[in-house]
Design a protein around this motif. Sequence first.
Motif, PDB file in Angstrom:
ATOM      1  N   VAL A  65      98.620   7.923  20.763  1.00  0.00           N
ATOM      2  CA  VAL A  65      99.905   8.568  21.006  1.00  0.00           C
ATOM      3  C   VAL A  65     100.388   8.208  22.407  1.00  0.00           C
ATOM      4  CG1 VAL A  65     101.074  10.795  21.249  1.00  0.00           C
ATOM      5  CG2 VAL A  65      99.472  10.439  19.365  1.00  0.00           C
ATOM      6  N   THR A  66      99.492   8.225  23.386  1.00  0.00           N
ATOM      7  CA  THR A  66      99.868   7.942  24.774  1.00  0.00           C
ATOM      8  C   THR A  66     100.441   6.546  24.940  1.00  0.00           C
ATOM      9  OG1 THR A  66      98.126   9.434  25.526  1.00  0.00           O
ATOM     10  CG2 THR A  66      99.026   7.919  27.150  1.00  0.00           C
ATOM     11  N   SER A  67      99.770   5.532  24.397  1.00  0.00           N
ATOM     12  CA  SER A  67     100.277   4.163  24.540  1.00  0.00           C
ATOM     13  C   SER A  67     101.587   3.984  23.781  1.00  0.00           C
ATOM     14  CB  SER A  67      99.248   3.139  24.062  1.00  0.00           C
ATOM     15  OG  SER A  67      99.055   3.206  22.665  1.00  0.00           O
ATOM     16  N   SER A  68     101.708   4.649  22.651  1.00  0.00           N
ATOM     17  CA  SER A  68     102.939   4.560  21.870  1.00  0.00           C
ATOM     18  C   SER A  68     104.106   5.191  22.620  1.00  0.00           C
ATOM     19  CB  SER A  68     102.763   5.261  20.521  1.00  0.00           C
ATOM     20  OG  SER A  68     101.735   4.641  19.786  1.00  0.00           O
TER      21      SER A  68
ATOM     22  N   ALA B  94     101.958   9.318  12.549  1.00  0.00           N
ATOM     23  CA  ALA B  94     100.582   8.824  12.492  1.00  0.00           C
ATOM     24  C   ALA B  94      99.756   9.646  11.504  1.00  0.00           C
ATOM     25  CB  ALA B  94      99.951   8.848  13.880  1.00  0.00           C
ATOM     26  N   ASP B  95     100.006  10.955  11.452  1.00  0.00           N
ATOM     27  CA  ASP B  95      99.285  11.805  10.495  1.00  0.00           C
ATOM     28  C   ASP B  95      99.694  11.481   9.058  1.00  0.00           C
ATOM     29  OD1 ASP B  95      98.018  13.089  12.586  1.00  0.00           O
ATOM     30  OD2 ASP B  95      99.277  14.880  12.503  1.00  0.00           O
ATOM     31  N   TYR B  96     100.961  11.219   8.853  1.00  0.00           N
ATOM     32  CA  TYR B  96     101.489  10.993   7.502  1.00  0.00           C
ATOM     33  C   TYR B  96     101.148   9.599   6.967  1.00  0.00           C
ATOM     34  CZ  TYR B  96     104.842  11.299   3.627  1.00  0.00           C
ATOM     35  OH  TYR B  96     105.431  11.322   2.393  1.00  0.00           O
ATOM     36  N   TYR B  97     101.400   8.575   7.783  1.00  0.00           N
ATOM     37  CA  TYR B  97     101.203   7.189   7.332  1.00  0.00           C
ATOM     38  C   TYR B  97      99.883   6.582   7.794  1.00  0.00           C
ATOM     39  CZ  TYR B  97     106.193   7.143   6.169  1.00  0.00           C
ATOM     40  OH  TYR B  97     107.421   7.418   5.626  1.00  0.00           O
ATOM     41  N   GLY B  98      99.278   7.144   8.832  1.00  0.00           N
ATOM     42  CA  GLY B  98      98.120   6.519   9.462  1.00  0.00           C
ATOM     43  C   GLY B  98      98.618   5.411  10.383  1.00  0.00           C
ATOM     44  N   TRP B  99      97.800   5.024  11.350  1.00  0.00           N
ATOM     45  CA  TRP B  99      98.235   3.989  12.303  1.00  0.00           C
ATOM     46  C   TRP B  99      98.485   2.656  11.608  1.00  0.00           C
ATOM     47  CZ3 TRP B  99     100.220   5.488  16.606  1.00  0.00           C
ATOM     48  CH2 TRP B  99      99.759   6.643  17.245  1.00  0.00           C
TER      49      TRP B  99
ATOM     50  N   PRO C 163     106.269  -3.113  12.942  1.00  0.00           N
ATOM     51  CA  PRO C 163     105.245  -4.009  13.498  1.00  0.00           C
ATOM     52  C   PRO C 163     105.353  -4.184  15.017  1.00  0.00           C
ATOM     53  CG  PRO C 163     106.930  -5.283  12.389  1.00  0.00           C
ATOM     54  CD  PRO C 163     107.276  -3.839  12.186  1.00  0.00           C
ATOM     55  N   VAL C 164     104.799  -3.216  15.741  1.00  0.00           N
ATOM     56  CA  VAL C 164     104.718  -3.318  17.204  1.00  0.00           C
ATOM     57  C   VAL C 164     103.262  -3.163  17.619  1.00  0.00           C
ATOM     58  CG1 VAL C 164     107.086  -2.594  17.716  1.00  0.00           C
ATOM     59  CG2 VAL C 164     105.304  -0.873  17.493  1.00  0.00           C
ATOM     60  N   ARG C 165     102.915  -3.789  18.699  1.00  0.00           N
ATOM     61  CA  ARG C 165     101.534  -3.847  19.162  1.00  0.00           C
ATOM     62  C   ARG C 165     100.915  -2.469  19.407  1.00  0.00           C
ATOM     63  NH1 ARG C 165      97.738  -7.091  21.752  1.00  0.00           N
ATOM     64  NH2 ARG C 165      96.935  -6.299  23.704  1.00  0.00           N
ATOM     65  N   CYS C 166     101.697  -1.533  19.926  1.00  0.00           N
ATOM     66  CA  CYS C 166     101.130  -0.217  20.254  1.00  0.00           C
ATOM     67  C   CYS C 166     100.648   0.545  19.015  1.00  0.00           C
ATOM     68  CB  CYS C 166     102.114   0.625  21.060  1.00  0.00           C
ATOM     69  SG  CYS C 166     103.592   1.136  20.160  1.00  0.00           S
ATOM     70  N   PHE C 167     101.118   0.167  17.822  1.00  0.00           N
ATOM     71  CA  PHE C 167     100.639   0.790  16.589  1.00  0.00           C
ATOM     72  C   PHE C 167      99.500  -0.005  15.958  1.00  0.00           C
ATOM     73  CE2 PHE C 167     105.237   2.398  15.828  1.00  0.00           C
ATOM     74  CZ  PHE C 167     105.032   3.451  16.688  1.00  0.00           C
ATOM     75  N   ALA C 168      99.370  -1.279  16.320  1.00  0.00           N
ATOM     76  CA  ALA C 168      98.406  -2.157  15.656  1.00  0.00           C
ATOM     77  C   ALA C 168      97.111  -2.345  16.437  1.00  0.00           C
ATOM     78  CB  ALA C 168      99.039  -3.519  15.402  1.00  0.00           C
ATOM     79  N   VAL C 169      97.200  -2.435  17.759  1.00  0.00           N
ATOM     80  CA  VAL C 169      96.029  -2.750  18.582  1.00  0.00           C
ATOM     81  C   VAL C 169      95.646  -1.522  19.393  1.00  0.00           C
ATOM     82  CG1 VAL C 169      95.120  -4.243  20.401  1.00  0.00           C
ATOM     83  CG2 VAL C 169      96.724  -5.168  18.719  1.00  0.00           C
TER      84      VAL C 169
END
Length: 83
Positions: free
Chosen positions: A47-50, A24-29, A37-43
Motif C-alpha cells: 500500500v505504501t509504495s502504491s 487489493a483485498d478484492y482483486y489481489g495484487w 499494469p504499473v510496477r508498484c502493483f507487480a513488483v
Amino acid sequence: MTNSEQPRNPLHGVTLERIVTDLADYYGWAGLSDRIPVRCFAVDPSVTSSLRFLRKTPWAREKVESLYLYMLREQRRNAPRQP
C-alpha cells in the motif's frame, strides 16, 4: 464540504489509501496488476509504495479511481437482493 453536499459522489470522503486497500483485498495484487499494469502493483507490492506512486502520477490515480468505481458497481450488482 460534507457528504450531504456531494451525495452522489462515491469517491467523496474516501481516502486513496482506502481505495488501494479495498482494491487489493478484492482483486489481489496480481489481479490489480493485470488490470492496471504499473510496477508498484507487480513488483513487491505494498500500500505504501502504491500510494507514493499514485500521488505523483495523475493518470495512474485516475485509472485506480475508475477501477474502484467499477468494483463498487460490481459489488452492488452481485449483492443479494433484499425482499
